[in-house]
Design a protein around this motif. Structure first.
Motif, PDB file in Angstrom:
ATOM      1  N   ALA A 119       2.900   6.810  -5.808  1.00  0.00           N
ATOM      2  CA  ALA A 119       2.334   5.572  -5.180  1.00  0.00           C
ATOM      3  C   ALA A 119       3.106   4.300  -5.589  1.00  0.00           C
ATOM      4  O   ALA A 119       3.659   3.453  -4.778  1.00  0.00           O
ATOM      5  CB  ALA A 119       0.765   5.541  -5.400  1.00  0.00           C
ATOM      6  N   MET A 120       3.393   4.331  -7.001  1.00  0.00           N
ATOM      7  CA  MET A 120       4.099   3.065  -7.492  1.00  0.00           C
ATOM      8  C   MET A 120       5.495   3.135  -6.981  1.00  0.00           C
ATOM      9  O   MET A 120       5.976   2.002  -6.597  1.00  0.00           O
ATOM     10  CB  MET A 120       4.162   3.226  -9.047  1.00  0.00           C
ATOM     11  CG  MET A 120       2.595   2.987  -9.429  1.00  0.00           C
ATOM     12  SD  MET A 120       2.441   3.413 -11.316  1.00  0.00           S
ATOM     13  CE  MET A 120       3.753   2.395 -12.198  1.00  0.00           C
ATOM     14  N   THR A 123       5.719   1.990  -3.600  1.00  0.00           N
ATOM     15  CA  THR A 123       5.314   0.583  -3.190  1.00  0.00           C
ATOM     16  C   THR A 123       6.694  -0.092  -3.260  1.00  0.00           C
ATOM     17  O   THR A 123       6.600  -1.473  -2.662  1.00  0.00           O
ATOM     18  CB  THR A 123       4.435   0.204  -4.249  1.00  0.00           C
ATOM     19  OG1 THR A 123       2.970   0.977  -4.039  1.00  0.00           O
ATOM     20  CG2 THR A 123       3.984  -1.254  -4.093  1.00  0.00           C
ATOM     21  N   THR A 124       7.645   0.314  -4.068  1.00  0.00           N
ATOM     22  CA  THR A 124       8.862  -0.456  -4.296  1.00  0.00           C
ATOM     23  C   THR A 124      10.024  -0.149  -3.237  1.00  0.00           C
ATOM     24  O   THR A 124      11.225  -0.626  -3.417  1.00  0.00           O
ATOM     25  CB  THR A 124       9.474  -0.025  -5.746  1.00  0.00           C
ATOM     26  OG1 THR A 124       9.716   1.036  -5.830  1.00  0.00           O
ATOM     27  CG2 THR A 124       8.307  -0.145  -6.718  1.00  0.00           C
ATOM     28  N   LEU A 164      -2.386  -0.994  -3.882  1.00  0.00           N
ATOM     29  CA  LEU A 164      -1.351  -1.879  -3.980  1.00  0.00           C
ATOM     30  C   LEU A 164      -0.275  -1.515  -2.852  1.00  0.00           C
ATOM     31  O   LEU A 164       0.528  -2.531  -2.123  1.00  0.00           O
ATOM     32  CB  LEU A 164      -0.615  -1.991  -5.215  1.00  0.00           C
ATOM     33  CG  LEU A 164       0.723  -2.888  -5.519  1.00  0.00           C
ATOM     34  CD1 LEU A 164      -0.251  -4.461  -5.603  1.00  0.00           C
ATOM     35  CD2 LEU A 164       1.049  -2.789  -7.075  1.00  0.00           C
ATOM     36  N   TYR A 165      -0.018  -0.175  -2.581  1.00  0.00           N
ATOM     37  CA  TYR A 165       0.817   0.212  -1.663  1.00  0.00           C
ATOM     38  C   TYR A 165       0.453  -0.275  -0.318  1.00  0.00           C
ATOM     39  O   TYR A 165       1.150  -0.887   0.618  1.00  0.00           O
ATOM     40  CB  TYR A 165       1.116   1.604  -1.641  1.00  0.00           C
ATOM     41  CG  TYR A 165       1.660   2.138  -0.362  1.00  0.00           C
ATOM     42  CD1 TYR A 165       3.073   2.085  -0.225  1.00  0.00           C
ATOM     43  CD2 TYR A 165       1.157   2.836   0.563  1.00  0.00           C
ATOM     44  CE1 TYR A 165       3.619   2.478   1.170  1.00  0.00           C
ATOM     45  CE2 TYR A 165       1.517   3.427   1.697  1.00  0.00           C
ATOM     46  CZ  TYR A 165       2.916   3.044   2.058  1.00  0.00           C
ATOM     47  OH  TYR A 165       3.581   3.539   3.033  1.00  0.00           O
ATOM     48  N   CYS A 166      -0.704  -0.178   0.146  1.00  0.00           N
ATOM     49  CA  CYS A 166      -1.336  -0.286   1.332  1.00  0.00           C
ATOM     50  C   CYS A 166      -1.258  -1.767   1.719  1.00  0.00           C
ATOM     51  O   CYS A 166      -0.812  -2.467   2.612  1.00  0.00           O
ATOM     52  CB  CYS A 166      -2.770  -0.094   1.372  1.00  0.00           C
ATOM     53  SG  CYS A 166      -2.954   1.806   1.431  1.00  0.00           S
ATOM     54  N   ARG A 168       0.957  -4.196   0.353  1.00  0.00           N
ATOM     55  CA  ARG A 168       2.418  -4.548   0.728  1.00  0.00           C
ATOM     56  C   ARG A 168       2.931  -4.073   1.823  1.00  0.00           C
ATOM     57  O   ARG A 168       3.524  -4.658   2.535  1.00  0.00           O
ATOM     58  CB  ARG A 168       3.345  -4.125  -0.571  1.00  0.00           C
ATOM     59  CG  ARG A 168       4.741  -4.612  -0.426  1.00  0.00           C
ATOM     60  CD  ARG A 168       5.661  -4.255  -1.682  1.00  0.00           C
ATOM     61  NE  ARG A 168       6.998  -4.616  -1.449  1.00  0.00           N
ATOM     62  CZ  ARG A 168       8.108  -3.914  -0.709  1.00  0.00           C
ATOM     63  NH1 ARG A 168       7.667  -2.560  -0.687  1.00  0.00           N
ATOM     64  NH2 ARG A 168       9.041  -4.528  -0.462  1.00  0.00           N
ATOM     65  N   ALA A 169       2.592  -2.861   2.210  1.00  0.00           N
ATOM     66  CA  ALA A 169       3.017  -2.315   3.529  1.00  0.00           C
ATOM     67  C   ALA A 169       2.434  -3.017   4.678  1.00  0.00           C
ATOM     68  O   ALA A 169       3.031  -3.332   5.784  1.00  0.00           O
ATOM     69  CB  ALA A 169       2.494  -0.764   3.372  1.00  0.00           C
ATOM     70  N   ARG A 308       3.275 -11.501  -5.671  1.00  0.00           N
ATOM     71  CA  ARG A 308       3.599 -10.807  -7.091  1.00  0.00           C
ATOM     72  C   ARG A 308       3.006 -11.574  -8.178  1.00  0.00           C
ATOM     73  O   ARG A 308       2.365 -10.997  -8.837  1.00  0.00           O
ATOM     74  CB  ARG A 308       4.993 -10.343  -7.113  1.00  0.00           C
ATOM     75  CG  ARG A 308       5.363  -9.839  -5.881  1.00  0.00           C
ATOM     76  CD  ARG A 308       7.027  -9.633  -5.747  1.00  0.00           C
ATOM     77  NE  ARG A 308       7.410  -9.212  -4.865  1.00  0.00           N
ATOM     78  CZ  ARG A 308       8.887  -9.120  -4.421  1.00  0.00           C
ATOM     79  NH1 ARG A 308       9.598  -9.393  -5.451  1.00  0.00           N
ATOM     80  NH2 ARG A 308       9.235  -8.828  -3.152  1.00  0.00           N
ATOM     81  N   PRO A 335       5.709  -1.681 -10.429  1.00  0.00           N
ATOM     82  CA  PRO A 335       6.383  -2.066  -9.013  1.00  0.00           C
ATOM     83  C   PRO A 335       6.499  -3.529  -8.983  1.00  0.00           C
ATOM     84  O   PRO A 335       7.806  -3.625  -8.252  1.00  0.00           O
ATOM     85  CB  PRO A 335       5.229  -1.357  -8.193  1.00  0.00           C
ATOM     86  CG  PRO A 335       4.301  -0.687  -8.872  1.00  0.00           C
ATOM     87  CD  PRO A 335       4.234  -1.298 -10.380  1.00  0.00           C
TER      88      PRO A 335
END
Length: 974
Positions: A119-120, A123-124, A164-166, A168-169, A308, A335
């Protein structure tokens, strides 16, 4: 009107950089390396005891016996609401454990860690080089390594990375955040990170210069996320701070209690960064990741005005405050730092150098993870392995409480457990047993003062304050346990003394059960346990350990270790020794019990250095601090075997744990007393290095530490001077003896160079030194603790076919009052076989060797019977013939000479009987130390019969007092 000046055409957009096939493969390998490293970092044996508390809770949930809000384990939380956020985690844990066992749990945890890293990684995603992402995420996973335990925190790390991924997405992915929060609130108390992350992300959008161009932020997201926090069986009661953030916990006595020091530890301890802490790479990774994050914001100014920085800073502050919160920082910092760096490092910037550096770094980290060195180079329990460790002491202690309750009748629901780990095991292994507290400290802040007072009253936390003793009045029993040996020793001294109000009911491994009221027949009696002829609950040592540790000859050979399995028997041996050291008795019962249980522990887990160290200490205590020393004075075979046993067991402990300072120091002292200077120097020098590296111990003043280092340094210098003098004299005395290795070995041994003597014989052909040299080599191997190598030597086919080639071993014996000065003349092969078997605990082989030696001595005694009979008959005839006067002078002289000759022949024969009796006594001692009391009684009786037959000769019988004393003790308790 002039034509307008045409504007210059805008520059063409840069052509996208096309990655080479090598670049694609390198990036794919880097991604795989990150996931593999995360999986290996989470694949270690689960040793945190709270696993059993979670399993016990899950079992209750699965059985329908769990009531939300009520604590079913402790009796001090009757009026406390337990908001168990991890109930769903506990249920899943129990079901997986039921279906797939402990291995399934650890595999699932490792997959969750790998999923967090995945997942990290996603995210990047974006433009820029990939290798900075790999480097940052490897650092993040490494920083998380100490806290990758089988706990609900693992679920929080995974869900934090996904949230965190969600965020940023954006877009549809935001819908998943309230759903994740609703699941999270039923998995761990750290669900508060979900709304916190959403708010921090929203704040970052507000300070961004490009906020007008950012996609619209859903107005429902923040309230929906907070609302999802109530989707728990605990409803509003679920809104509680985690233990690490609880003000009540931080203001309680728990903060100053050394047993809970790990909960409040700060990351700013430099000891973990140096040799004393084993160079903790995870601690280094945190500081590197922190510095790299600051650097990334410094070089990427636009990132400092975005979500960030609003996310990074609060998590960095939490991690800088408390080490247990570092994993949460690492999950978001990895990330974010990678995104900051990727925006300023294009794909064309140092592509080969960057990828190469990342590939080399990831390879090194994978190797370190394979050997379990991510948290420390001296860590022995982090190598990849899939299992849940059951502490044998705590499991036995938990089961022993239920058994003792039925027998002793102490007050129900009032057992004081002195360590939270005991409570965890009681929850699983003794269902229904309630205890004082466990690791859920936020539930026990109201009794923190009482727990500290009771701990002081039993001697665990220093001197008791006035009134502390009254805190124990409400308890019917105390389950005394502490993994710290110093605290446990003080507590045993305080609670098992003659003026103590507590009776010792049970010794269950490293735990001791004390009760106020217990029947005398149920109290722990070391003499009864050691000498009772009926079957006892303690094990009897069997055929010895399945394997023995051997030294690695090549420096590059590195072995993987997954930590100590251990045994409750070995832990019990340490308790018996501490009880003996706490008293003033010279009775051998406690050291005998320590020998017996340590032997059994070495059989259960031959790779347990604690069992071997306890065994060596037990032999040393038995032979030097009990009445066995005085009673057995002159029994040279026993004295020799005791020394061989001590050295062999300490060497095994050192081979299994080279960093053991107590084993090194003890071994150096024993070898020095035997004038084995070079071997002693090796261990003394290593002990000095380890002491300097570790620094002062807990509670040790700088002055005391300096004095301790000075003593060790003086010993090393003394040994080095002696060795140098011996080397010089060896060169002089061995001039011209190049073809006589046996003579050179004997000279080296005489000068204290035992290892040189071994090397001389090992590097020479056996034809040059023959059977005598082989016997000396085997004896030297035994005396230097190399029992496994001695066994290999004795098991040679040619020696088994012709054991007499080794000749006769001569052991000194005390002189008789009438002037006879005999020595033990024993067949060397059988004697060495006896010593080797006794050293490693193969008691059957040892007693068989004794029987073979006694048979040889008996045969020799019988062979002398005919000359003795003939000499006696001749003397009788001479006496009759000389009875009538006159008696010539020459006849009188002949009669005196014949009488002396006959008496000497008879004494020589009877000395063989005494030798047989002494060896039979030795066999009885070996049977007694292994726990075979009936066999020991028979051996001692046989020895006493032989002693009686030779008593009228006036010969010294060194083993007679020992056989008599042990027989008396055995008969008393049979």
């Amino acid at each position: 009107m002039s034509d307008p000046v045409p504007l210059p055409a805008p520059p063409p957009p840069p052509k996208p950089t096309r990655r080479t096939p090598w670049g694609y493969w390198a990036d794919a390998v880097l991604a795989f390396a990150v996931l593999a490293f995360a999986f290996l970092a989470g694949s270690f044996v689960a040793r945190n005891s709270d696993v059993w508390l979670h399993l016990a809770t899950g079992r209750l949930v699965a059985q329908g016996a769990y009531h939300f809000g009520t604590d079913p384990f402790a009796y001090t939380t009757a009026d406390k609401y337990w908001a168990n956020h991890a109930w769903l985690f506990d249920l899943g844990l129990y079901l997986v454990f039921k279906w797939f066992g402990g291995a399934g749990l650890v595999v699932l945890k490792a997959l969750a860690v790998a999923g967090t890293a995945g997942a990290m990684w996603v995210t990047t995603r974006g433009r820029g080089a990939v290798w900075p992402t790999a480097g940052c995420l490897l650092l993040a996973v490494l920083a998380c390594a100490p806290r990758l335990l089988l706990q609900p925190t693992i679920a929080s790390l995974l869900l934090l990375a996904v949230c965190l991924y969600c965020l940023r997405a954006g877009g549809r992915a935001l819908v998943a955040i309230p759903v994740l929060t609703a699941v999270w609130v039923n998995l761990d108390a750290w669900f508060i990170l979900a709304p916190t992350l959403v708010v921090l992300f929203w704040l970052g959008r507000q300070i961004s210069p490009q906020r007008a161009t950012l996609p619209a932020w859903p107005s429902w997201l923040v309230p929906a996320t907070f609302g999802a926090c109530l989707l728990s069986p605990h409803h509003i009661f679920a809104l509680r701070l985690p233990l690490e953030l609880s003000p009540a916990v931080w203001s309680s006595e728990f903060v100053s209690d050394p047993r809970f020091a790990g909960v409040f530890v700060s990351p700013w301890h430099t000891s973990a960064l140096g040799a004393a802490g084993g160079y903790n790479l995870a601690a280094w990774a945190f500081f590197v990741l922190l510095a790299l994050g600051i650097f990334s914001f410094a070089v990427n100014r636009t990132a400092a005005l975005s979500w960030r920085v609003t996310v990074w800073v609060p998590f960095a502050l939490l991690a800088a405050w408390q080490a247990r919160l570092i994993p949460f920082f690492a999950v978001v910092a990895g990330p974010i730092t990678a995104l900051n760096l990727r925006e300023i490092i294009s794909e064309t910037s140092l592509p080969r150098l960057g990828r190469g550096f990342a590939l080399i770094g990831s390879s090194v980290l994978l190797v370190l993870a394979w050997f379990g060195w991510t948290t420390s180079f001296s860590n022995r329990d982090r190598a990849p392995a899939w299992a849940v460790h059951t502490d044998p002491t705590l499991a036995r202690a938990a089961e022993g409480v239920s058994a003792a309750r039925q027998q002793s009748g102490f007050a129900p629901d009032r057992v004081l457990v002195t360590h939270p780990d005991v409570g965890h095991y009681l929850a699983w292994f003794a269902p229904g047993e309630r205890y004082f507290l466990d690791s859920r400290l936020h539930l026990f802040t109201h009794v923190a003062d009482d727990f500290a007072a009771t701990s002081r009253a039993v001697g665990l936390l220093g001197e008791p304050a006035p009134g502390d003793a009254h805190q124990l009045d409400e308890f019917g029993a105390v389950l005394l346990y502490d993994p710290d040996g110093g605290r446990m020793t003080r507590a045993l001294r305080a609670t098992t003394g003659t003026d103590s109000t507590w009776a010792l009911a049970r010794v269950d491994g490293g735990a001791v059960l004390l009760a106020r009221t217990v029947a005398s027949s149920r109290r722990f009696d070391p003499e009864r346990e050691a000498f009772n002829g009926s079957p006892a609950p303690l094990p009897v040592a069997g055929t010895g350990p399945a394997t023995l540790a051997e030294p690695e000859l090549a420096w590059w050979v590195v072995t993987r270790t997954v930590g100590r399995s251990g045994s409750w028997e070995a832990d019990a041996a340490t308790i018996y020794l501490r009880m003996f050291e706490s008293g003033s008795s010279r009775e051998p019962a406690l050291p005998l019990l320590a020998v017996r249980t340590a032997r059994a522990g070495a059989e259960v887990d031959p790779n347990d250095p604690i069992a071997w160290l306890a065994l060596g200490r037990a032999y040393s205590t038995l032979g030097e601090r009990t009445w066995e020393r005085e009673t057995g004075t002159g029994l040279t075979p026993l004295e020799h075997i005791r020394q061989v046993q001590i050295i062999a067991t300490l060497v095994q402990s050192v081979l299994l744990n080279p960093d053991s300072v107590p084993a090194r120091e003890s071994l150096a002292g024993v070898l020095l007393r035997r004038n084995m200077l070079d071997s002693a120097r090796t261990h003394a020098a290593e002990a000095l290095r380890l002491v300097r590296r570790a620094g002062p111990g807990a509670g040790e003043t700088p002055e005391a530490f300096t004095e301790r280092v000075g003593r060790l340094n003086a010993l090393v210098e003394q040994l080095e001077a002696g060795i140098q003098d011996g080397e010089n004299r060896y060169l002089i005395r061995t001039t011209g003896l190049a073809g006589d290795p046996l003579a050179r070995a004997r000279i080296a041994l005489e000068l204290g160079l035992s290892q040189k003597a071994i090397d001389v014989l090992r590097t020479s052909h056996p034809d040059l030194y023959g059977g005598a040299g082989l016997g000396l080599l085997a004896d030297l191997l035994l005396q230097s603790g190399q029992a496994a190598e001695c066994r290999v030597l004795l098991d040679r086919a040619e020696l088994r076919r012709n054991p007499d080639v080794l000749g006769i071993a001569t052991l000194p014996r005390a002189a008789d009052p009438n002037g006879y000065n005999w020595a033990y003349q024993l067949p060397t092969y059988d004697w060495l076989d006896l010593c080797q078997c006794a050293a490693v605990g193969r008691y059957t082989g040892a007693t068989e060797a004794v029987d073979r030696i006694c048979a040889r001595l008996y045969a020799e005694e019988q062979s002398r019977a005919q000359p003795i009979a003939m000499s006696g008959a001749a003397l009788f005839v001479l006496e009759i013939g000389m009875g009538a006067p006159p008696i010539p002078v020459h006849a009188r002289l002949n009669r005196v000479r014949d009488r002396a000759q006959f008496t000497e022949l008879l004494a020589q024969a009877k000395s063989l009987s005494v030798a047989r009796a002494d060896l039979t006594t030795l066999a009885g001692v070996l049977e007694l130390e292994r726990g075979a009391t009936s066999a020991a009684v028979n051996r001692f009786k046989s020895a006493q019969t032989l002693y009686t037959q030779t008593k009228n000769m006036g010969l010294v019988a060194p083993g007679a007092p020992l056989a008599s004393r042990y027989t008396e003790a055995l008969n008393k308790y049979r």
